[in-house]
Design a protein around this motif. Structure first.
Motif, short mmCIF file in Angstrom:
data_model
loop_
_atom_site.label_atom_id
_atom_site.label_comp_id
_atom_site.label_asym_id
_atom_site.label_seq_id
_atom_site.Cartn_x
_atom_site.Cartn_y
_atom_site.Cartn_z
N UNK A 1 0.84 -1.20 0.00
CA UNK A 1 0.00 0.00 0.00
C UNK A 1 0.87 1.25 0.00
N UNK A 2 1.95 1.22 0.77
CA UNK A 2 2.83 2.38 0.86
C UNK A 2 3.64 2.60 -0.42
N UNK A 3 3.98 1.51 -1.12
CA UNK A 3 4.90 1.63 -2.27
C UNK A 3 4.21 1.74 -3.62
N UNK A 4 2.98 1.26 -3.75
CA UNK A 4 2.34 1.22 -5.06
C UNK A 4 2.09 2.62 -5.64
N UNK A 5 1.93 3.62 -4.79
CA UNK A 5 1.74 4.98 -5.29
C UNK A 5 2.96 5.42 -6.11
N UNK B 1 -7.15 -5.46 -2.76
CA UNK B 1 -7.01 -5.26 -4.20
C UNK B 1 -7.48 -3.87 -4.60
N UNK B 2 -8.62 -3.45 -4.05
CA UNK B 2 -9.16 -2.13 -4.38
C UNK B 2 -8.23 -1.02 -3.90
N UNK B 3 -7.66 -1.20 -2.71
CA UNK B 3 -6.73 -0.20 -2.18
C UNK B 3 -5.46 -0.15 -3.04
N UNK B 4 -5.00 -1.32 -3.50
CA UNK B 4 -3.84 -1.36 -4.40
C UNK B 4 -4.11 -0.54 -5.66
N UNK C 1 -6.35 1.78 -6.08
CA UNK C 1 -6.50 3.20 -5.72
C UNK C 1 -5.15 3.87 -5.55
N UNK C 2 -4.20 3.19 -4.93
CA UNK C 2 -2.87 3.80 -4.72
C UNK C 2 -2.11 3.96 -6.04
N UNK C 3 -2.25 2.97 -6.94
CA UNK C 3 -1.64 3.10 -8.26
C UNK C 3 -2.26 4.28 -9.02
N UNK C 4 -3.58 4.39 -8.94
CA UNK C 4 -4.27 5.48 -9.63
C UNK C 4 -3.88 6.83 -9.04
#
Length: 448
Positions: free
Chosen positions: A53-57, A102-105, A107-110
């Protein structure tokens, strides 16, 4: 006239500063809510999922320059900036509504992609709508607003629930989407597309000048060489204004990225060991120092210029990193106890943060916005973003490897040498851009 012009440029810049505030909150979002994510009352994520979650952004942010390069020169500055805010709104709402990992992943990529889109066009837009006498002030305020967003996120997370905090920060992006309707397009882009009447109208509103004065600035903008075929980049790279701007910006960007690794190292390894302040209080200092220093930088930039601030800050950072390298060398190779000098170490760290936040970071961003030829600015800045992200990744990955194999001191030798290289680049090659129009800067690069 001058006061009305400043007011109008401030209004035009306001929407970009709101995005920067939201970007700051997005950056600190995962860290400020980590305990909530791991709790059973919250999302119930594992440690590995929290790390993702912290790194996908950052992964989403790194992918954005590729798309930015594909659409450069086709849609101007305003549409991509509006799209960036829209994507950040969607990502923020997903983070509130959906609880699955999965949804949070996604969201962070987006969120990262939206931030990366803004990175590719925001500073270009800011440099092109502001006048030469105040451009440096507006550009250096970026650092203050970004740090302010990080501080805001931590404060909100401390006093409010996860849902309340997320809703408050989401309103920042929503507010920018609404303000985007009133944003003006860049006069440089309009002139590049041959829309001189529209460019003149935008300049007239931004500058609040007489028609004759607007015609003079528009004529100056029109003299800048237009590029329609980017496949000829390597041919045009031989031109002095092109290769000089790229070499200076890319090298200074790498130095600034290496120093960003230094800041992370200070936060994670140096300050906690001193015992002077707790990790929480130092985390707050990490937000407060850049925010306050950003406003100090804005007050100094048009008085002192870019070169003096960069030279002084890089010189001080060379000395600070060099002293810390020597202290670790004495401790690890000669077994000298340095714990008695913890206050000195802490003071050196604070000095580094202040000089980096007043000089190196905001000045590198300002120079990047000013020095590229307008037709190659989107290309240049997005290459810088990709290269800087890669540099951050590489130095972060190998930091602990160097510590384990050779000792902490070697990292700070590298950091000090990076500052020295940056200092030499600025002293010998960087022209002063204070008080110059973008066209005058290009002319100066051709002649120097």
């Amino acid at each position: 006239m001058f006061g009305r012009s400043i007011l109008r440029q401030t209004l035009a810049m306001l929407s970009t500063y709101i995005v920067l505030l939201h970007m700051g909150t997005a950056y600190a979002w995962a860290a400020s809510h980590m305990s909530f994510f791991q709790s059973k009352q919250g999302h119930g994520f594992t440690d590995e999922e929290c790390t993702m979650v912290a790194s996908l952004m950052h992964i989403g942010r790194l992918s954005a320059p590729i798309v930015n390069l594909l659409v450069m020169g086709k849609y101007g500055r305003k549409p991509p900036l509006t799209l960036a805010s829209f994507l950040m709104v969607i990502a923020s709402l997903m983070q509130i509504i959906y609880k699955s990992v999965t949804a949070v992943y996604i969201a962070r990529c987006l969120m990262g992609f939206g931030i990366g889109t803004y990175d590719g066009f925001g500073i270009i837009y800011q440099g092109e709508i502001t006048s030469k006498h105040v451009r440096g002030i507006f550009l250096t305020l970026n650092a203050a607003f970004y740090a302010g967003g990080i501080l805001l996120q931590y404060i909100l997370a401390y006093y409010f629930t996860f849902e309340e905090t997320s809703l408050i920060t989401t309103t920042l992006a929503v507010f920018h989407v609404l303000l985007a309707y009133f944003m003006v397009e860049s006069p440089y882009y309009l002139a590049e597309q041959g829309k001189l009447a529209e460019a003149s109208k935008v300049l007239g509103w931004l500058r609040a000048k007489e028609e004759k004065q607007i015609e003079n600035e528009l004529q100056e903008i029109s003299t800048i060489e237009k590029v329609t075929d980017y496949s000829e980049f390597f041919i045009n790279f031989k031109k002095p204004e092109v290769y000089k701007s790229y070499c200076i910006s890319l090298l200074l960007g790498i130095v600034a990225s290496i120093l960003m690794t230094t800041m992370v190292a200070f936060a994670n390894y140096i300050v906690p060991d001193t015992g002077v302040v707790s990790s929480y209080h130092f985390g707050m200092l990490l937000c407060i120092i850049p925010m306050c220093s950003g406003f100090i930088s804005a007050a100094l930039v048009e008085r002192c210029g870019r070169r003096p601030l960069l030279i002084v800050s890089l010189f001080m950072e060379t000395i600070v990193n060099g002293i810390i390298a020597v202290m670790f060398l004495l401790q690890q190779q000669f077994h000298v106890e340095i714990s008695h000098f913890s206050w000195i170490v802490f003071a050196l760290v604070v000095l580094f943060f202040v000089t980096y936040s007043i000089g190196t970071y905001p000045m590198v961003l300002a120079v990047r916005s000013e020095i590229f030829p307008p037709s190659y600015k989107v290309l240049g800045i997005n290459i810088c973003i990709g290269l800087n992200s890669t540099t951050n990744f590489v130095f972060t990955i190998f930091f602990m490897e160097v510590v384990l194999k050779y000792g902490m001191y070697l990292n700070y030798v590298v950091f000090s040498l990076a500052c020295l290289v940056g200092l030499l680049i600025v002293y010998f090659f960087l022209p002063e851009t204070k008080g110059k129009t973008l066209a005058e800067i290009q002319s100066m690069l051709k002649k120097s």
